[in-house]
Write an enzyme that holds these catalytic residues in place. Structure first.
Site, short mmCIF file in Angstrom:
data_model
loop_
_atom_site.label_atom_id
_atom_site.label_comp_id
_atom_site.label_asym_id
_atom_site.label_seq_id
_atom_site.Cartn_x
_atom_site.Cartn_y
_atom_site.Cartn_z
N ASN A 132 0.80 -1.24 0.00
CA ASN A 132 0.00 0.00 0.00
C ASN A 132 0.83 1.28 0.00
O ASN A 132 0.43 2.26 -0.62
CB ASN A 132 -1.05 -0.02 1.12
CG ASN A 132 -0.43 -0.07 2.48
OD1 ASN A 132 0.68 -0.55 2.65
ND2 ASN A 132 -1.15 0.43 3.47
N GLY A 208 2.17 -5.00 7.57
CA GLY A 208 1.21 -5.74 6.76
C GLY A 208 0.00 -6.11 7.57
O GLY A 208 -0.35 -5.41 8.53
N THR A 210 -2.59 -7.99 10.13
CA THR A 210 -2.49 -8.49 11.50
C THR A 210 -2.33 -10.01 11.47
O THR A 210 -1.55 -10.58 12.25
CB THR A 210 -3.73 -8.07 12.30
OG1 THR A 210 -3.73 -6.63 12.38
CG2 THR A 210 -3.72 -8.63 13.71
N VAL A 212 -0.83 -12.03 9.18
CA VAL A 212 0.55 -12.45 8.89
C VAL A 212 1.48 -11.97 10.01
O VAL A 212 2.40 -12.68 10.41
CB VAL A 212 1.02 -11.94 7.50
CG1 VAL A 212 2.48 -12.30 7.25
CG2 VAL A 212 0.15 -12.53 6.39
N GLU A 230 3.94 -3.38 12.33
CA GLU A 230 2.96 -2.33 12.03
C GLU A 230 1.83 -3.01 11.28
O GLU A 230 2.02 -3.46 10.15
CB GLU A 230 3.58 -1.24 11.13
CG GLU A 230 4.74 -0.49 11.75
CD GLU A 230 4.34 0.51 12.82
OE1 GLU A 230 3.14 0.61 13.14
OE2 GLU A 230 5.24 1.16 13.35
N CYS A 264 -3.41 1.92 6.35
CA CYS A 264 -3.66 1.37 7.68
C CYS A 264 -4.20 2.44 8.62
O CYS A 264 -4.81 2.12 9.62
CB CYS A 264 -2.38 0.76 8.22
SG CYS A 264 -0.99 1.85 8.02
N GLU A 432 7.88 3.23 14.99
CA GLU A 432 8.83 3.64 13.95
C GLU A 432 8.91 5.16 13.95
O GLU A 432 8.11 5.84 14.59
CB GLU A 432 8.36 3.12 12.59
CG GLU A 432 8.27 1.60 12.55
CD GLU A 432 8.06 1.06 11.15
OE1 GLU A 432 6.94 1.18 10.64
OE2 GLU A 432 9.02 0.50 10.58
P1 NAP Z 1 0.25 -9.00 4.02
O1 NAP Z 1 -0.42 -10.06 3.25
O2 NAP Z 1 0.34 -9.17 5.48
O3 NAP Z 1 1.68 -8.82 3.36
C1 NAP Z 1 2.63 -7.90 3.83
C2 NAP Z 1 4.00 -8.35 3.42
O4 NAP Z 1 4.28 -9.59 4.07
C3 NAP Z 1 4.16 -8.63 1.92
O5 NAP Z 1 5.46 -8.29 1.53
C4 NAP Z 1 3.95 -10.13 1.85
O6 NAP Z 1 4.53 -10.74 0.71
C5 NAP Z 1 4.63 -10.57 3.12
N1 NAP Z 1 4.17 -11.89 3.60
C6 NAP Z 1 3.01 -12.53 3.35
N2 NAP Z 1 2.98 -13.72 3.97
C7 NAP Z 1 4.16 -13.84 4.63
C8 NAP Z 1 4.73 -14.84 5.47
N3 NAP Z 1 4.08 -15.97 5.76
N4 NAP Z 1 5.96 -14.64 5.99
C9 NAP Z 1 6.63 -13.50 5.74
N5 NAP Z 1 6.15 -12.51 4.94
C10 NAP Z 1 4.92 -12.67 4.41
O7 NAP Z 1 -0.42 -7.59 3.83
P2 NAP Z 1 -0.75 -6.84 2.47
O8 NAP Z 1 -1.88 -7.62 1.90
O9 NAP Z 1 0.46 -6.65 1.66
O10 NAP Z 1 -1.11 -5.37 3.00
C11 NAP Z 1 -2.35 -5.02 3.53
C12 NAP Z 1 -2.35 -5.08 5.06
O11 NAP Z 1 -1.24 -4.40 5.63
C13 NAP Z 1 -3.55 -4.39 5.67
O12 NAP Z 1 -4.14 -5.22 6.63
C14 NAP Z 1 -2.99 -3.13 6.34
O13 NAP Z 1 -3.66 -2.62 7.42
C15 NAP Z 1 -1.64 -3.54 6.72
N6 NAP Z 1 -0.75 -2.38 6.79
C16 NAP Z 1 -0.39 -1.85 8.00
C17 NAP Z 1 0.43 -0.74 8.08
C18 NAP Z 1 0.88 -0.15 9.39
O14 NAP Z 1 1.77 0.65 9.41
N7 NAP Z 1 0.29 -0.50 10.52
C19 NAP Z 1 0.90 -0.17 6.93
C20 NAP Z 1 0.53 -0.70 5.73
C21 NAP Z 1 -0.30 -1.82 5.66
P3 NAP Z 1 3.68 -10.97 -0.64
O15 NAP Z 1 3.49 -9.66 -1.23
O16 NAP Z 1 4.51 -11.86 -1.44
O17 NAP Z 1 2.37 -11.61 -0.21
#
Ligand code: NAP
Ligand code: MG
Length: 453
Positions: A132, A208, A210, A212, A230, A264, A432
């Site tokens: 994102n 990413g 919650t 994962v 985060e 997020c 952060e």
């Molecule tokens: P995600 O599925 O959790 O993926 C985040 C990152 O983790 C990606 O690079 C992903 O790789 C990797 N990943 C996935 N499965 C993994 C595993 N088993 N082990 C290690 N790494 C793994 O999240 P997303 O779909 O990219 O992003 C959306 C989510 O992120 C939303 O829920 C949002 O709230 C959250 N977010 C939070 C913040 C914050 O600062 N709090 C900021 C941004 C986003 P792949 O791309 O290859 O799947």
């Protein structure tokens, strides 16, 4: 043949480029390189490390338009946002370039000797970035990590690898030694998971979902690996009757629909004091109808497409509740969706509780200050939120009562690189940015020197 991924422009669905995905052996090789390079990088003098980070910042700034264009193509971000994002990387690098020379320990009075503390780097830091906000989120990890003397392996999200790859090239161009800042493009289940299991990666910074994030935290426990998380959010935008209603309503679309709601910090729960509910909603409707969803490369666009068909389908599955009104969106190719305002039945409704991560906001009325706080806190998330009131005592009371890491009064901004950022409850662990971020990338070493011999 290595596995590949076809990067898609979400505004047009055309292919941008095909990238190779690293397998386990390639990941291990880069981690090993980062581990070897740590020996020399930690010995670079503070002044020289500072200079290299400033040079990196400068070169990012010089390439801001190129980086922004790449993000518009890869992620569908508006050009205005993407320029801010490239600048944010340069600003974060500049900010932390001041810290190698200020990485102070302490001298603590003790009997029979001298006691001093040192802040030592951890080693190899693994950074896992979501799709994102590919550029800023990467830099919130790598800038302080490098400043503290760590080497970095960074995995961008599969959907959005292009700016991270370019940043790694720019780092080399700025003079950072080979092996200090490494970007590995690959799957979360392969590359990301290897950061968790590889014993030479000493810390994982994960942004990413919650879901994962919990797996990462559990996995890191095995090696007592340091972790910063985060995660998701379901933030409230609280509008009190004594606020500037016109101003609050005009700002409310940006608070949730910016980046197509894939934020997020999105204020996806709108809480409006009952006595001004109708007045607010009519001003809000005007603002939503004026929120321009269009080609993200145009300067006056407010919102672009969603990142993928999968995300679009997931967001649209929430449209089962009463729709108050919507904005508009282009038709045709691209993952477009109109900003949508829902009226959930009550606080048990699905849209009120789950992170949708798209251009959808749910609105409920509240009765008084206590009711607003109770409703705002009725969630397992706690990342950000806004409070609109012209009563400054009330603003402080409510800001102290809402269980959330980042709150704004009469504003919807959440991120400033000078100030700490992170979540309460299941929105994360650790902070952060801001002045203390280096504490998350260092170990405190205590040394006692006897003086009585
Ligand atoms: P995600 O599925 O959790 O993926 C985040 C990152 O983790 C990606 O690079 C992903 O790789 C990797 N990943 C996935 N499965 C993994 C595993 N088993 N082990 C290690 N790494 C793994 O999240 P997303 O779909 O990219 O992003 C959306 C989510 O992120 C939303 O829920 C949002 O709230 C959250 N977010 C939070 C913040 C914050 O600062 N709090 C900021 C941004 C986003 P792949 O791309 O290859 O799947
Ligand atoms: Mg995912």
């Amino acid at each position: 043949m290595p596995a590949t991924y076809q990067v898609i422009n979400p505004a047009t669905e055309s292919t941008v480029e095909r990238v190779n995905l690293a397998d386990l052996a390639a990941t291990d090789a880069v981690i090993e390189k980062a581990y070897k390079t740590f020996e020399s990088w930690k010995k670079v003098t503070p002044g020289d490390r500072a200079k290299l980070l400033r040079a990196f910042a400068q070169i990012v700034f010089e390439h801001r338009e190129e980086l922004a264009k790449l993000e518009v193509e890869n992620s569908g971000h508006t050009i205005g946002n993407a320029l801010w994002e490239a600048d944010n990387v340069a600003n974060v690098l500049n900010y932390y370039s001041a810290s190698p020379e200020r990485l102070f320990g302490r001298q603590i009075p003790v009997p029979n000797g001298i006691d001093i503390t040192f802040k030592e780097p951890l080693g190899v830091v693994g950074i896992i970035v979501p799709w994102n906000f590919p550029m800023p989120i990467a830099s919130w990890g790598f800038a302080p990590a490098l400043a503290a003397g760590n080497t970095v392996v960074l995995k961008p999200a599969e959907y959005t690898p292009l700016t991270a790859v370019r940043l790694a090239q720019l780092a080399l161009k700025a003079g950072l030694p080979e092996g200090v800042f490494n970007v590995i493009v690959g799957k979360g289940s392969v590359v990301g998971n290897r950061f968790v299991t590889h014993p030479k990666v000493r810390k994982v910074v994960f942004t990413g979902s919650t879901e994962v994030g919990k797996q990462i935290m559990a996995g890191c426990a095995d090696q007592v690996k340091r972790v910063t998380l985060e995660l998701g959010g379901k933030s409230a935008n609280i509008i009190f009757a004594d606020s500037d209603i016109e101003k609050a309503a005009a700002a409310a679309p940006g608070a949730v629909f910016d980046n197509a709601g894939q934020d997020c910090c999105a204020r996806s729960r709108l809480l409006v004091e009952r006595s001004v509910f109708d007045k607010f909603m009519s001003a809000f409707e005007k603002a939503v109808k004026n929120f321009k969803v269009a080609d993200p490369s145009l300067a006056n666009t407010d919102m672009g497409p969603l990142i993928s068909k999968k995300q679009l389908d997931s967001v649209q599955s929430y449209l089962t509740e009463t729709v108050a009104f919507t904005g508009s969106a282009p038709s045709g190719a691209g993952f477009w969706m109109a900003p949508t305002v829902l009226l959930p039945k009550d606080t048990k409704s699905k849209s009120w509780n789950e992170e949708i991560f798209g251009p959808v906001v749910s609105v409920l009325p509240f009765d008084d200050e206590a009711d607003a706080i109770k409703k705002a806190n009725d969630t397992e998330f706690g990342l950000s939120g806004s409070i609109w009131t012209n009563n400054s005592s009330k603003a402080i009371r409510v800001a102290r009562a809402v269980e959330s890491g980042n709150l704004s009064v009469n504003s919807n901004s959440s991120v400033r690189y000078w100030t700490p950022f992170g979540g309460y409850k299941q929105s994360g662990l650790g902070r952060e940015l801001g002045p203390d971020a280096l504490d998350s990338f260092t170990e405190v070493k205590n040394v006692f020197i006897a003086t009585d011999n």
